[in-house]
Structures are given as C-alpha cells and as structure tokens.
Design a protein around this motif. Structure first.
Motif, short mmCIF file in Angstrom:
data_model
loop_
_atom_site.label_atom_id
_atom_site.label_comp_id
_atom_site.label_asym_id
_atom_site.label_seq_id
_atom_site.Cartn_x
_atom_site.Cartn_y
_atom_site.Cartn_z
N GLU A 52 0.81 -1.22 0.00
CA GLU A 52 0.00 0.00 0.00
C GLU A 52 0.85 1.27 0.00
OE1 GLU A 52 -2.53 -0.65 3.35
OE2 GLU A 52 -4.07 -1.69 2.16
N GLU A 53 2.08 1.18 0.49
CA GLU A 53 2.97 2.34 0.52
C GLU A 53 3.31 2.83 -0.89
OE1 GLU A 53 6.47 1.26 2.64
OE2 GLU A 53 5.42 0.86 4.54
N TYR A 54 3.13 1.98 -1.89
CA TYR A 54 3.55 2.32 -3.25
C TYR A 54 2.42 2.85 -4.13
CZ TYR A 54 8.08 0.13 -2.39
OH TYR A 54 9.33 -0.16 -1.89
N LYS A 55 1.23 3.00 -3.59
CA LYS A 55 0.09 3.43 -4.41
C LYS A 55 0.35 4.76 -5.10
CE LYS A 55 -3.70 0.98 -2.12
NZ LYS A 55 -4.96 1.12 -1.35
N GLU A 56 0.84 5.73 -4.38
CA GLU A 56 1.07 7.06 -4.96
C GLU A 56 2.18 7.03 -6.00
OE1 GLU A 56 1.65 10.03 -2.00
OE2 GLU A 56 -0.33 9.76 -1.10
N LYS A 57 3.20 6.23 -5.78
CA LYS A 57 4.31 6.15 -6.72
C LYS A 57 3.85 5.54 -8.05
CE LYS A 57 8.02 5.91 -3.30
NZ LYS A 57 9.16 5.12 -2.76
N PHE A 58 3.01 4.52 -7.98
CA PHE A 58 2.50 3.93 -9.21
C PHE A 58 1.58 4.91 -9.94
CE2 PHE A 58 4.10 -0.04 -7.54
CZ PHE A 58 4.44 -0.75 -8.69
N ALA A 59 0.75 5.61 -9.17
CA ALA A 59 -0.15 6.60 -9.77
C ALA A 59 0.64 7.71 -10.45
CB ALA A 59 -1.07 7.18 -8.70
N ALA A 60 1.72 8.15 -9.81
CA ALA A 60 2.55 9.23 -10.37
C ALA A 60 3.19 8.82 -11.69
CB ALA A 60 3.62 9.63 -9.36
N LYS A 61 3.47 7.54 -11.84
CA LYS A 61 4.08 7.06 -13.08
C LYS A 61 3.04 6.73 -14.14
CE LYS A 61 7.90 4.24 -14.73
NZ LYS A 61 8.98 3.30 -14.39
N GLY A 62 1.77 6.74 -13.75
CA GLY A 62 0.72 6.43 -14.70
C GLY A 62 0.44 4.95 -14.85
N TYR A 63 0.94 4.15 -13.92
CA TYR A 63 0.71 2.71 -13.94
C TYR A 63 -0.56 2.37 -13.15
CZ TYR A 63 5.51 1.65 -15.59
OH TYR A 63 6.67 1.54 -16.31
N LEU A 64 -1.35 1.46 -13.67
CA LEU A 64 -2.49 0.94 -12.92
C LEU A 64 -1.96 0.03 -11.81
CD1 LEU A 64 -4.85 -0.02 -15.90
CD2 LEU A 64 -4.85 2.10 -14.56
N TYR A 65 -2.58 0.09 -10.64
CA TYR A 65 -2.07 -0.64 -9.49
C TYR A 65 -3.23 -1.15 -8.66
CZ TYR A 65 1.01 -1.46 -5.40
OH TYR A 65 1.72 -2.01 -4.35
N LYS A 66 -3.24 -2.45 -8.40
CA LYS A 66 -4.34 -3.04 -7.65
C LYS A 66 -3.80 -4.06 -6.65
CE LYS A 66 -8.88 -5.20 -8.31
NZ LYS A 66 -9.88 -5.66 -9.32
N ILE A 67 -4.32 -4.01 -5.43
CA ILE A 67 -3.95 -4.97 -4.40
C ILE A 67 -5.20 -5.76 -4.01
CG2 ILE A 67 -3.02 -5.30 -2.08
CD1 ILE A 67 -1.75 -2.47 -2.41
N ILE A 68 -5.11 -7.08 -4.12
CA ILE A 68 -6.19 -7.97 -3.70
C ILE A 68 -5.67 -8.77 -2.52
CG2 ILE A 68 -7.68 -9.91 -4.37
CD1 ILE A 68 -7.22 -9.02 -7.31
N SER A 69 -6.35 -8.70 -1.39
CA SER A 69 -5.91 -9.47 -0.22
C SER A 69 -7.10 -10.26 0.31
CB SER A 69 -5.36 -8.54 0.86
OG SER A 69 -4.83 -9.30 1.94
N GLU A 70 -7.08 -11.54 0.06
CA GLU A 70 -8.16 -12.42 0.49
C GLU A 70 -7.66 -13.86 0.50
OE1 GLU A 70 -10.96 -11.40 -2.56
OE2 GLU A 70 -10.32 -13.04 -3.87
N LYS A 71 -8.40 -14.72 1.14
CA LYS A 71 -8.01 -16.13 1.22
C LYS A 71 -8.01 -16.76 -0.17
CE LYS A 71 -9.28 -20.49 3.50
NZ LYS A 71 -7.89 -20.79 3.89
N ASP A 72 -7.02 -17.60 -0.42
CA ASP A 72 -6.98 -18.32 -1.68
C ASP A 72 -6.74 -19.80 -1.42
OD1 ASP A 72 -4.08 -18.86 -1.56
OD2 ASP A 72 -3.85 -16.73 -1.97
#
Length: 248
Positions: A52-72
């Motif tokens: 989650e610390e990297y969300k702004e950095k990815f947004a600043a570069k124009g990269y789409l960024y998604k974190i999914i956290s759930e049981k698998d």
C-alpha cells in the motif's frame, strides 16, 4: 497503433522481507503502459502494508495498481485471480521473492509488436543465498520438451491465450509447466530472447529439492507430460532432472 498494455502479477503470502524488491522492479520498468496486480493470501506480516505504501508512486508514473488481499486455495489459484482481474494484452507473473530487470516489459511488448506470439520468455539470474549468481539460459525447444530451458518468471503470455487454453489447473506445484505444455500444443509462435530479464531468488516454494520431495516432484511433473499426450519415456527425463537438482 496503440502499444500493448502489459500486466504484471505478483502472488504473495508473508513476503514482507522480499516484496519491496519485486514491487520496485515493476515500478522501475522502462515501458510506459503497465498494470500491476498484487494478489495476497491474507498475509500475517506487513506484506500488504508495504504494498500500500507504493500506491502514490504507481499513480505518479501512470501505472495501474491493484492490491487484492483475500483467502486463496494456493499459489495457482491466486495466479488465476490475477489473470481474471488483468486488463493488459500481455501478462507476466513475477513471484514475491523474485524481481524483473527494468527492460523486461519493454522487451516482451516490442517482440509482440513485431509479430504476435503465444508465449515469450528469456534468460534469468538464479541468485543463491550467498549472493552468487548463475545465469540460466532459455531455449526455444523444438523436440524434447524440458523445463531446464524455460524460465517462468521471464514469461509473458497474451491474455487471449489464457482465454483459449484456460487458467492454471491448480493440481500440483508443477502447474506452471502444465501451462507451458498446454500452450505448446497450440503449435503457435513462441519467442525466446537470450537476455536476462528477471532474477530468481533460490530457496522459494518451487525450489525445495530435498530427498523427501524427490519422488513427489517426479510424479507431479510426469503427470503434466502424460495429461498433455507426451510419452512415458518422459518419466526418466524428469527423474534425471530432479536428481540433478538435489545434487547441486
């Protein structure tokens, strides 16, 4: 003509010690059309917090960024979740203890633009615990099919190929090799580039080569060959490969 979108997927579980290297290797790609999906299996450490610390950095570069956290239901189930959520034209899977070279996505996309392929892969650095590095070279195999010449962390597969051949089977630890064999059966174009595009940290789930695992790994890999129509003689090839691993 619009360049292909490249999606990188990382599956993680309690990967706080290594995932920064993985995330930053995606963030530092030279390619400008990137999507990054982290599929976490409800880690008990700081893996998700770090991501989650990297969300702004990815947004600043124009990269789409998604974190999914759930049981698998295991690593390949998590990979399948990532593929289902991917919007890219090309999909690469880089595990949470491995990392890309900065031109990995650019190289895969450029080759696809020359002529579409069903699979792309390249050379890889195998990084040992003592810091020493061995280069594992890739090869486009025309006859005998063996994973000795294929490097999954460097692999990029078009989303439409997954749509055609299906997702990972979630049968055993060798499901990545099963996917390779399934795509090989299409008879379509494979591209191999003899350039290091990823780094594999030796010591993860897929490289536990103790004697207790020896027979199990032979059986699992052999099943992949047989279900894809390959000769029973491949048992001996698999046995030789797995024996070599535990002797290294």
């Amino acid at each position: 003509m619009s360049r292909p979108m490249v999606t990188a997927i990382t599956v993680s579980y309690n990967s706080a010690k290594t995932i920064r290297d993985t995330i930053e290797s995606v963030l530092n790609q030279t390619y400008d059309k990137m999507e990054y999906i982290i599929v976490d299996g409800l880690s008990k450490d700081d893996t998700v917090k770090i991501a989650e610390e990297y969300k702004e950095k990815f947004a600043a570069k124009g990269y789409l960024y998604k974190i999914i956290s759930e049981k698998d239901n295991g690593i390949y189930d998590a990979m399948n979740k990532g593929i289902k959520n991917a919007t890219g034209d090309l999909i690469g899977i880089i595990n949470s203890d491995d990392w890309y070279e900065k031109e990995a996505a650019e190289t895969a996309a450029a080759e696809y633009e020359k002529k579409p392929y069903v699979m792309f892969y390249a050379d890889i650095n195998i990084v040992r615990a003592d810091g020493s590095v061995i280069v594992k070279h890739s090869k486009n195999m025309k006859g005998l099919q063996t994973s000795l010449h294929w490097n999954h962390p460097t692999t990029f597969i078009p989303k439409k190929v997954y749509d055609k051949v299906g997702l990972y089977a979630c049968d055993n630890i060798n499901d990545d090799w099963d996917m390779y064999l399934r795509i090989k059966k299409t008879g379509k174009r494979f591209v191999v580039v003899n350039k290091v595009l990823a780094n594999f940290r030796f010591g993860g789930v897929s490289n536990d080569h103790g004697f207790k695992k020896w027979k199990q790994r032979i059986d699992n890999c052999y099943v992949c060959y047989r279900k894809n129509g390959y000769s029973r003689l491949y048992w001996f090839i698999v046995a030789a490969k797995e024996t070599a691993k535990i002797l290294v």
